[in-house]
Design a protein around this motif. Structure first.
Motif, PDB file in Angstrom:
ATOM      1  N   SER A   6       0.833  -1.205   0.000  1.00 43.07           N
ATOM      2  CA  SER A   6       0.000   0.000   0.000  1.00 43.07           C
ATOM      3  C   SER A   6       0.870   1.258   0.000  1.00 43.07           C
ATOM      4  O   SER A   6       2.080   1.210   0.219  1.00 43.07           O
ATOM      5  CB  SER A   6      -0.920  -0.007   1.220  1.00 43.07           C
ATOM      6  OG  SER A   6      -0.161   0.143   2.396  1.00 43.07           O
ATOM      7  N   ASN A   7       0.217   2.384  -0.253  1.00 39.78           N
ATOM      8  CA  ASN A   7       0.927   3.668  -0.243  1.00 39.78           C
ATOM      9  C   ASN A   7       1.504   3.976   1.139  1.00 39.78           C
ATOM     10  O   ASN A   7       2.611   4.505   1.251  1.00 39.78           O
ATOM     11  CB  ASN A   7      -0.002   4.798  -0.682  1.00 39.78           C
ATOM     12  CG  ASN A   7      -0.222   4.809  -2.171  1.00 39.78           C
ATOM     13  OD1 ASN A   7       0.583   4.276  -2.936  1.00 39.78           O
ATOM     14  ND2 ASN A   7      -1.318   5.410  -2.591  1.00 39.78           N
ATOM     15  N   SER A   8       0.753   3.649   2.185  1.00 35.81           N
ATOM     16  CA  SER A   8       1.254   3.915   3.539  1.00 35.81           C
ATOM     17  C   SER A   8       2.478   3.052   3.841  1.00 35.81           C
ATOM     18  O   SER A   8       3.417   3.509   4.502  1.00 35.81           O
ATOM     19  CB  SER A   8       0.163   3.682   4.583  1.00 35.81           C
ATOM     20  OG  SER A   8      -0.244   2.336   4.592  1.00 35.81           O
ATOM     21  N   GLU A   9       2.493   1.813   3.364  1.00 33.53           N
ATOM     22  CA  GLU A   9       3.663   0.960   3.545  1.00 33.53           C
ATOM     23  C   GLU A   9       4.859   1.484   2.753  1.00 33.53           C
ATOM     24  O   GLU A   9       5.987   1.479   3.243  1.00 33.53           O
ATOM     25  CB  GLU A   9       3.342  -0.480   3.135  1.00 33.53           C
ATOM     26  CG  GLU A   9       2.390  -1.179   4.082  1.00 33.53           C
ATOM     27  CD  GLU A   9       1.924  -2.527   3.585  1.00 33.53           C
ATOM     28  OE1 GLU A   9       1.589  -3.373   4.434  1.00 33.53           O
ATOM     29  OE2 GLU A   9       1.896  -2.751   2.356  1.00 33.53           O
ATOM     30  N   ARG A  10       4.608   1.966   1.561  1.00 32.22           N
ATOM     31  CA  ARG A  10       5.675   2.548   0.736  1.00 32.22           C
ATOM     32  C   ARG A  10       6.246   3.800   1.407  1.00 32.22           C
ATOM     33  O   ARG A  10       7.472   3.997   1.450  1.00 32.22           O
ATOM     34  CB  ARG A  10       5.133   2.872  -0.659  1.00 32.22           C
ATOM     35  CG  ARG A  10       6.200   3.163  -1.680  1.00 32.22           C
ATOM     36  CD  ARG A  10       5.638   3.303  -3.095  1.00 32.22           C
ATOM     37  NE  ARG A  10       5.080   2.042  -3.561  1.00 32.22           N
ATOM     38  CZ  ARG A  10       3.777   1.830  -3.813  1.00 32.22           C
ATOM     39  NH1 ARG A  10       2.918   2.815  -3.667  1.00 32.22           N
ATOM     40  NH2 ARG A  10       3.343   0.672  -4.222  1.00 32.22           N
ATOM     41  N   GLN A  11       5.369   4.616   1.948  1.00 33.22           N
ATOM     42  CA  GLN A  11       5.820   5.809   2.660  1.00 33.22           C
ATOM     43  C   GLN A  11       6.616   5.435   3.909  1.00 33.22           C
ATOM     44  O   GLN A  11       7.618   6.085   4.231  1.00 33.22           O
ATOM     45  CB  GLN A  11       4.632   6.686   3.044  1.00 33.22           C
ATOM     46  CG  GLN A  11       4.003   7.389   1.875  1.00 33.22           C
ATOM     47  CD  GLN A  11       2.745   8.144   2.265  1.00 33.22           C
ATOM     48  OE1 GLN A  11       2.225   7.991   3.374  1.00 33.22           O
ATOM     49  NE2 GLN A  11       2.237   8.958   1.357  1.00 33.22           N
ATOM     50  N   PHE A  12       6.161   4.392   4.606  1.00 30.52           N
ATOM     51  CA  PHE A  12       6.895   3.942   5.786  1.00 30.52           C
ATOM     52  C   PHE A  12       8.297   3.476   5.397  1.00 30.52           C
ATOM     53  O   PHE A  12       9.265   3.795   6.080  1.00 30.52           O
ATOM     54  CB  PHE A  12       6.151   2.813   6.504  1.00 30.52           C
ATOM     55  CG  PHE A  12       6.937   2.242   7.644  1.00 30.52           C
ATOM     56  CD1 PHE A  12       6.996   2.903   8.850  1.00 30.52           C
ATOM     57  CD2 PHE A  12       7.657   1.062   7.492  1.00 30.52           C
ATOM     58  CE1 PHE A  12       7.742   2.402   9.904  1.00 30.52           C
ATOM     59  CE2 PHE A  12       8.406   0.554   8.531  1.00 30.52           C
ATOM     60  CZ  PHE A  12       8.447   1.222   9.737  1.00 30.52           C
ATOM     61  N   HIS A  67      10.385   6.536   4.672  1.00 29.60           N
ATOM     62  CA  HIS A  67      10.649   7.259   5.914  1.00 29.60           C
ATOM     63  C   HIS A  67      11.653   6.495   6.781  1.00 29.60           C
ATOM     64  O   HIS A  67      12.596   7.086   7.308  1.00 29.60           O
ATOM     65  CB  HIS A  67       9.343   7.469   6.680  1.00 29.60           C
ATOM     66  CG  HIS A  67       9.512   8.077   8.019  1.00 29.60           C
ATOM     67  ND1 HIS A  67       9.841   9.388   8.207  1.00 29.60           N
ATOM     68  CD2 HIS A  67       9.408   7.546   9.257  1.00 29.60           C
ATOM     69  CE1 HIS A  67       9.935   9.641   9.494  1.00 29.60           C
ATOM     70  NE2 HIS A  67       9.666   8.534  10.159  1.00 29.60           N
TER      71      HIS A  67
END
Length: 99
Positions: free
Chosen positions: A3-9, A12
């Protein structure tokens, strides 16, 4: 597919842990220690009379407590984030193999 949130994590976390581990621990231990000290200080002022009975070494005890809390918080956060990172990377590797 991650997911996008996993990619962002992932982005980061890679940025956060780049460089020596001691720098990460130093930075975040100081940051968490400041937060802990402020919390300990105000809670002691509101709920106890330690300032009248604690003696002159009370501030030293509070600073020590804040440093310990800061280090433990940093360690827990690092280990949790590293575990999450490895799980996401494993999931990503399995997805790549399945494709």
């Amino acid at each position: 597919m991650i997911s996008n949130s996993e990619r962002q994590f992932i982005n980061h976390w890679n940025e956060q842990k780049s460089g020596p581990l001691w720098k990460y621990y130093l930075l975040f231990t100081i940051a968490w220690s400041v937060v802990a000290f402020i919390l300990i200080f105000f809670l002691s002022k509101i709920f106890t009379d330690l300032w009248e009975t604690g003696g002159r070494y009370l501030i030293v005890v509070m600073i020590a407590m804040a440093l310990i809390i800061g280090f433990v918080s940093t360690h827990i956060t690092y280990r949790y984030s590293e575990k999450k990172y490895k799980l996401i990377m494993k999931k990503k590797a399995e997805m790549d193999l399945g494709s």
